[in-house]
Design an enzyme around this catalytic site. Structure first.
Site, PDB file in Angstrom:
ATOM      1  CG  HIS A   1      -4.214   1.039   4.417  1.00 62.21           C
ATOM      2  ND1 HIS A   1      -3.695   0.272   3.393  1.00 62.21           N
ATOM      3  CD2 HIS A   1      -5.215   1.776   3.852  1.00 62.21           C
ATOM      4  CE1 HIS A   1      -4.359   0.517   2.283  1.00 62.21           C
ATOM      5  NE2 HIS A   1      -5.275   1.430   2.531  1.00 62.21           N
TER       6      HIS A   1
ATOM      7  CB  CYS B   1      -0.968   0.003   1.182  1.00 63.82           C
ATOM      8  SG  CYS B   1      -0.187  -0.182   2.797  1.00 63.82           S
TER       9      CYS B   1
END
Length: 313
Positions: A162, A86
């Site tokens: 994330h 990510c």
């Protein structure tokens, strides 16, 4: 393998992707002025703890902003199909949408031209199949030589983090997160309004967490600060930025090496040396080390300090 949240790592990701005159700068405050001072700012990447107590993705409406389901036709948005990538994907989400303002290099231009005719889910697959992107990501990805004990049954699960990207594109502030079904629009946003607008969005996002959660990291993609230093004739700034690049280069070289074998060899050598001394030298060494460790723990507790807080970056 995930990429470490560090401005030096992300800057050299850019360099190795063939991008010119761009760098990352870490932000230590959510004050818009701190971001505006880095003008021109192309976008930001935000790292946060992935929530496990509430649903993260939604097909109806996000927690903040609105899904712009038609936006992927004119801006680069890819579904995240690669596990633990990510960070690299957030970097590309800003970068690909700033072509024209940024020289993204011939290979990334070709990749963008090829993928823009595809739907977001196939763009994500194309990312995973790009040899350039895969090799650059893996060259800076964190790996561990140890077995991840948290993944064994009965153990505490490891916290997951994330990355998401925010950038002003076509007069709107977009949140680009490959785990969401579409780009998220946070309303009208001119480039000069981006620092204030994005900080408002991030402040609302952080406010949804418990006050004890402080593990966030924010990095801005900006023009190479050495260019500004040369333009305004600031020799001190230029020297500082050149020194920063040398430090990043050294730190990144260390990141690519696994020192576990070296540390094990040193420990083995010291242990064998103590055992050869005889007369209880090894036992005395262990006893002294245990005492020093206990003393540090007691001192820390008396001083009011708790356990170290894990910080990303």
């Amino acid at each position: 393998m995930s990429v470490e949240s560090d401005a030096g790592v992300f800057t050299y990701l850019l360099d190795n992707l063939g991008v010119k005159d761009v760098q990352f700068e870490e932000l230590l405050t959510l004050e818009p002025e701190s971001l505006a001072s880095l003008y021109p700012v192309y976008g930001v990447i935000f790292l946060f703890k992935y929530p496990t107590d509430t649903p993260y993705t939604s097909t109806d409406k996000p927690l903040d902003g609105d899904f712009d389901r038609d936006a992927a036709e004119h801006l680069f948005f890819a579904a995240q199909t690669i596990q633990n990538a990510c960070g690299t994907q957030a970097l590309l989400s800003v970068l690909m949408n700033k072509e024209g303002e940024i020289d993204i290099g011939e290979k990334l231009r070709e990749f963008k031209e090829f993928t823009m005719v595809l739907p977001p889910e196939f763009r994500g697959e194309a990312l995973s199949n790009s040899e350039l992107i895969r090799d650059v990501h893996n060259s800076f990805a964190k790996s561990s030589p140890f077995v991840d004990e948290t993944q064994r049954s009965g153990g505490e699960p490891e916290d997951a983090f994330h990355f998401v990207a925010y950038a002003p594109v076509d007069g709107k502030l977009y949140e680009l997160d490959g785990l969401q079904p579409a780009p998220i629009s946070h309303g009208a946003c001119a480039p000069e309004d981006f620092p204030a607008r994005v900080m408002e969005v991030l402040q609302r996002r952080i406010a949804r967490y418990d006050l004890s959660e402080i593990r966030f990291n924010l990095m801005a993609m900006v023009r190479d600060l050495r260019i500004r230093a040369r333009e305004i004739g600031d020799a001190e700034m230029l020297a500082r930025e050149e020194r920063k690049r040398r430090d990043w280069q050294f730190e990144n070289a260390l990141r690519r090496h696994n020192f576990v074998g070296f540390a094990g060899a040193v420990l083995k050598g010291v242990t064998e040396s103590k055992l050869r001394e005889g007369d209880g030298a090894y036992a005395k060494w262990i006893e002294e080390a245990t005492a020093r460790t206990s003393h540090r723990i007691d001192t820390k507790k008396k001083g009011g300090g708790g356990d170290d807080v894990e910080m990303e970056g």
